[in-house]
Design a protein around this motif. Structure first.
Motif, PDB file in Angstrom:
ATOM      1  N   UNK A 101      39.214   7.087  54.968  1.00 27.96           N
ATOM      2  CA  UNK A 101      38.724   8.202  54.155  1.00 27.96           C
ATOM      3  C   UNK A 101      37.942   9.196  55.014  1.00 27.96           C
ATOM      4  N   UNK A 102      37.243   8.663  56.026  1.00 22.53           N
ATOM      5  CA  UNK A 102      36.536   9.543  56.963  1.00 22.53           C
ATOM      6  C   UNK A 102      37.523  10.430  57.706  1.00 22.53           C
ATOM      7  N   UNK A 103      38.658   9.816  58.078  1.00 19.51           N
ATOM      8  CA  UNK A 103      39.721  10.569  58.755  1.00 19.51           C
ATOM      9  C   UNK A 103      40.244  11.681  57.850  1.00 19.51           C
ATOM     10  N   UNK A 104      40.449  11.324  56.583  1.00 19.64           N
ATOM     11  CA  UNK A 104      40.954  12.304  55.627  1.00 19.64           C
ATOM     12  C   UNK A 104      39.996  13.481  55.501  1.00 19.64           C
ATOM     13  N   UNK A 105      38.711  13.150  55.481  1.00 17.60           N
ATOM     14  CA  UNK A 105      37.709  14.210  55.375  1.00 17.60           C
ATOM     15  C   UNK A 105      37.770  15.124  56.609  1.00 17.60           C
ATOM     16  N   UNK A 106      37.999  14.503  57.764  1.00 17.13           N
ATOM     17  CA  UNK A 106      38.116  15.296  58.994  1.00 17.13           C
ATOM     18  C   UNK A 106      39.372  16.171  58.949  1.00 17.13           C
ATOM     19  N   UNK A 107      40.453  15.631  58.360  1.00 15.65           N
ATOM     20  CA  UNK A 107      41.674  16.425  58.215  1.00 15.65           C
ATOM     21  C   UNK A 107      41.419  17.665  57.358  1.00 15.65           C
ATOM     22  N   UNK A 108      40.624  17.462  56.313  1.00  9.16           N
ATOM     23  CA  UNK A 108      40.296  18.590  55.429  1.00  9.16           C
ATOM     24  C   UNK A 108      39.496  19.653  56.170  1.00  9.16           C
ATOM     25  N   UNK A 109      38.551  19.196  56.981  1.00  7.65           N
ATOM     26  CA  UNK A 109      37.755  20.148  57.757  1.00  7.65           C
ATOM     27  C   UNK A 109      38.659  20.891  58.725  1.00  7.65           C
ATOM     28  N   UNK A 110      39.670  20.160  59.253  1.00 13.50           N
ATOM     29  CA  UNK A 110      40.579  20.776  60.215  1.00 13.50           C
ATOM     30  C   UNK A 110      41.394  21.893  59.565  1.00 13.50           C
ATOM     31  N   UNK A 111      41.700  21.736  58.283  1.00 14.85           N
ATOM     32  CA  UNK A 111      42.461  22.787  57.602  1.00 14.85           C
ATOM     33  C   UNK A 111      41.685  24.109  57.662  1.00 14.85           C
ATOM     34  N   UNK A 112      40.407  24.022  57.345  1.00 16.00           N
ATOM     35  CA  UNK A 112      39.578  25.235  57.382  1.00 16.00           C
ATOM     36  C   UNK A 112      39.576  25.823  58.788  1.00 16.00           C
ATOM     37  N   UNK A 113      39.449  24.923  59.749  1.00 17.36           N
ATOM     38  CA  UNK A 113      39.362  25.366  61.136  1.00 17.36           C
ATOM     39  C   UNK A 113      40.666  26.046  61.573  1.00 17.36           C
ATOM     40  N   UNK A 114      41.783  25.404  61.238  1.00 23.32           N
ATOM     41  CA  UNK A 114      43.085  25.955  61.631  1.00 23.32           C
ATOM     42  C   UNK A 114      43.307  27.307  60.952  1.00 23.32           C
ATOM     43  N   UNK A 115      42.984  27.370  59.671  1.00 23.12           N
ATOM     44  CA  UNK A 115      43.206  28.627  58.949  1.00 23.12           C
ATOM     45  C   UNK A 115      42.349  29.749  59.530  1.00 23.12           C
ATOM     46  N   UNK A 116      41.099  29.442  59.842  1.00 22.42           N
ATOM     47  CA  UNK A 116      40.228  30.513  60.323  1.00 22.42           C
ATOM     48  C   UNK A 116      40.590  30.910  61.747  1.00 22.42           C
ATOM     49  N   UNK A 117      41.230  30.003  62.486  1.00 24.67           N
ATOM     50  CA  UNK A 117      41.591  30.320  63.867  1.00 24.67           C
ATOM     51  C   UNK A 117      42.957  30.981  63.968  1.00 24.67           C
ATOM     52  N   UNK A 118      43.699  31.013  62.874  1.00 25.50           N
ATOM     53  CA  UNK A 118      45.027  31.635  62.929  1.00 25.50           C
ATOM     54  C   UNK A 118      44.851  33.141  63.020  1.00 25.50           C
ATOM     55  N   UNK A 119      45.356  33.728  64.098  1.00 30.17           N
ATOM     56  CA  UNK A 119      45.141  35.166  64.262  1.00 30.17           C
ATOM     57  C   UNK A 119      45.965  35.961  63.245  1.00 30.17           C
ATOM     58  N   UNK A 120      45.415  37.032  62.774  1.00 31.95           N
ATOM     59  CA  UNK A 120      46.174  37.892  61.874  1.00 31.95           C
ATOM     60  C   UNK A 120      46.471  39.190  62.604  1.00 31.95           C
ATOM     61  N   UNK A 121      47.739  39.515  62.723  1.00 28.75           N
ATOM     62  CA  UNK A 121      48.104  40.703  63.501  1.00 28.75           C
ATOM     63  C   UNK A 121      47.704  41.987  62.787  1.00 28.75           C
ATOM     64  N   UNK A 122      47.555  43.038  63.578  1.00 21.85           N
ATOM     65  CA  UNK A 122      47.271  44.345  62.986  1.00 21.85           C
ATOM     66  C   UNK A 122      48.528  44.851  62.278  1.00 21.85           C
ATOM     67  N   UNK A 123      48.333  45.794  61.386  1.00 20.72           N
ATOM     68  CA  UNK A 123      49.481  46.347  60.669  1.00 20.72           C
ATOM     69  C   UNK A 123      50.443  47.013  61.661  1.00 20.72           C
ATOM     70  N   UNK A 124      51.737  46.646  61.603  1.00 16.58           N
ATOM     71  CA  UNK A 124      52.680  47.268  62.537  1.00 16.58           C
ATOM     72  C   UNK A 124      52.765  48.781  62.307  1.00 16.58           C
ATOM     73  N   UNK A 125      53.045  49.483  63.385  1.00 15.30           N
ATOM     74  CA  UNK A 125      53.126  50.939  63.318  1.00 15.30           C
ATOM     75  C   UNK A 125      54.108  51.399  62.232  1.00 15.30           C
ATOM     76  N   UNK A 126      55.234  50.706  62.158  1.00 19.96           N
ATOM     77  CA  UNK A 126      56.256  51.104  61.178  1.00 19.96           C
ATOM     78  C   UNK A 126      55.716  51.075  59.755  1.00 19.96           C
ATOM     79  N   UNK A 127      54.947  50.034  59.441  1.00 20.74           N
ATOM     80  CA  UNK A 127      54.408  49.902  58.079  1.00 20.74           C
ATOM     81  C   UNK A 127      53.353  50.982  57.838  1.00 20.74           C
ATOM     82  N   UNK A 128      52.513  51.218  58.859  1.00 19.16           N
ATOM     83  CA  UNK A 128      51.461  52.238  58.717  1.00 19.16           C
ATOM     84  C   UNK A 128      52.091  53.607  58.456  1.00 19.16           C
TER      85      UNK A 128
END
Lengths: 201, 288
Positions: free
Chosen positions: B38-65
């Motif tokens: 269960x401790x592992x599971x809790x760590x997995x949950x924390x990792x989700x937050x970490x992975x999501x916040x570390x996923x880079x979000x690209x700037x709007x492509x020129x074509x869309x702008x």
């Protein structure tokens, strides 16, 4: 530029008063964040582009409905998120079982030689796509974009507790799929919000 | 809940969010103190937050702008009842574009209502964006040029849309009939643009539409390219309507664009290397 000092709310007022450049400035300031929210919520660049365009056009038209009780950015986010949710509802995404989630995440993992960062990004996108719309929207705002639960609650127009519980359920579904990314050293530590701050100065 | 039984992830996630009532929370915490899985599971949950916040979000492509700027310019235009005071003469070309008698003579798809972007000078005149020379430009040239155009559009949405669609203002390039070599059947361009995966799944008109049109006969690798186009066409079952020479993730590439559904502006994109090898899985994109 003198405009940099003008607040979003002032720009919106100028736009309503007929200043032809004011709204463009608002768009320029916020389009990257709106794009990020739409892209992550919808998981598809075409859909995201349509949603953000619809949202900005809609904001342009109904600028005078902005009451000023929230920040302009909150108002814009709300319009973008709603445009995304509308699109998702129209596509009527069905809930998926856990084993399907894992399978789909594996299937959507790119086979091309891409950078680790891109791979992670694709994997996260694929995983997010499998969540129900409300959980996805909450996680994108809170975990990905780094907004507080209270800000996200304002954008989504639901109580904070609802945002928390959507996030909790979303994370519980993503944990088995994304757990292998735990402690990846090559994962960028710069969050999107921080990245934008760094870039925009 | 001890021994072989474990809490499910949802309960643990609710604990982490402080959503459990005090009694339940205490019970789960006591269990966590003695249960490694269960401790592992809790760590997995924390990792989700970490992975999501570390996923880079690209700037709007020129074509869309650019697309959004155009949509807002159109919105401003209709809101203001047609750009009064800015347009000296009605934009007849645009107004009559959809008239049935105009249709037959129009070459598609170059006549999309996409105006060639220009730069608005301080005095309000429009300086059309320069055609690029056929010579290979440095690879950084395109983004810089595109950024300049974008800045002009963002700064003067209404002005650009009004003036640019007027027939009086010079409107070069995309509306000019494409130079189509005999038997070639497609528009060959040389944008030299370094395409990303994302751009190739978005609207390609913004990239290929304004690109320099070239003649395969003038190119040293022209014959080879022609053969490659035929080879890919045979596989697809039809000919492309546009072929652009550029790069894909930094690698020399020919982008071949086939109509998938012309009414819906949907296209199929094949990206091949100089040896005609596939660089990317063929995929759909749009042309609007």
């Amino acid at each position: 530029m003198a405009r940099a000092a003008v607040s979003d709310a002032d720009l919106l007022t100028r736009h309503i008063a007929g200043d032809p450049h004011a709204f463009s400035e608002i768009v320029k300031r916020h389009r990257d964040r709106m794009w990020a929210v739409a892209l992550r919520t919808l998981g598809d660049p075409d859909e995201a582009a349509d949603a953000v365009q619809d949202a900005f056009v809609s904001a342009y038209r109904k600028a005078d409905s902005f009451r000023g009780e929230a920040a302009v950015t909150t108002w814009l986010h709300r319009i973008v998120v709603n445009a995304c949710l509308d699109r998702m509802r129209r596509k009527s995404v069905r809930p998926v079982a856990d084993d399907e989630l894992v399978e789909a995440a594996e299937r959507d993992t790119p086979v091309l030689d891409q950078t680790a960062e891109r791979e992670v990004s694709m994997e996260v996108s694929a995983a997010l796509k499998l969540l129900p719309a409300d959980q996805r929207a909450a996680l994108v705002l809170v975990d990905m974009m780094g907004y507080s639960v209270e800000d996200a609650a304002q954008v989504l127009e639901v109580p904070s507790g609802t945002v928390k519980s959507r996030c909790a359920r979303g994370r519980a579904k993503l944990a088995p799929i994304l757990s292998h990314l735990r402690n990846r050293s090559d994962l960028s530590r710069v969050s999107s919000a921080k990245g934008a701050e760094l870039r925009d100065g | 809940m001890t021994g072989d039984t474990h809490y499910d992830l949802e309960i643990l996630a609710e604990l982490a969010e402080g959503l459990l009532d005090a009694a339940t929370a205490l019970q789960v915490r006591e269990h966590l103190a003695v249960c490694d899985p269960c401790g592992e599971s809790l760590a997995d949950l924390a990792a989700v937050r970490e992975v999501l916040s570390a996923t880079p979000t690209p700037a709007m492509p020129m074509g869309v702008a650019l697309r959004i700027d155009r949509a807002l310019a159109a919105e401003a235009e209709s809101f203001r009842g047609g750009g009064v005071g800015l347009v000296e003469a009605p934009a007849w070309d645009d107004i009559m574009r959809d008239a049935p008698w105009e249709r037959t003579s129009l070459p598609e798809p170059e006549l999309e209502p996409v105006t060639r972007l220009g730069v608005v000078g301080d005095d309000g005149t429009v300086i059309p964006a320069k055609r690029r020379k056929a010579a290979r430009r440095p690879r950084w040239a395109m983004p810089v040029a595109a950024a300049g155009v974008l800045a002009a559009v963002v700064g003067g949405t209404v002005v650009t849309s009004g003036v640019l669609s007027a027939p009086g203002a010079e409107r070069p390039a995309p509306t000019a009939p494409a130079v189509i070599a005999a038997g070639q059947g497609y528009k060959l361009t040389d944008s030299n643009w370094n395409y990303t995966e994302q751009e190739l799944s978005g609207s390609l008109l913004d990239y290929i539409g304004p690109a320099q049109i070239v003649d395969a006969k003038d190119m040293s690798a022209g014959v080879k390219l022609e053969q490659c186009v035929q080879q890919v066409s045979a596989k697809v079952g039809k000919s492309p309507f546009a072929v652009d020479q550029g790069l894909y993730n930094g690698q020399d590439a020919n982008i071949m664009v086939f109509w998938q559904n012309q009414k819906k502006n949907s296209v199929r994109v094949h990206v091949v290397g100089l040896q005609c090898e596939n660089l990317r899985k063929p995929a759909l994109a749009s042309w609007n």
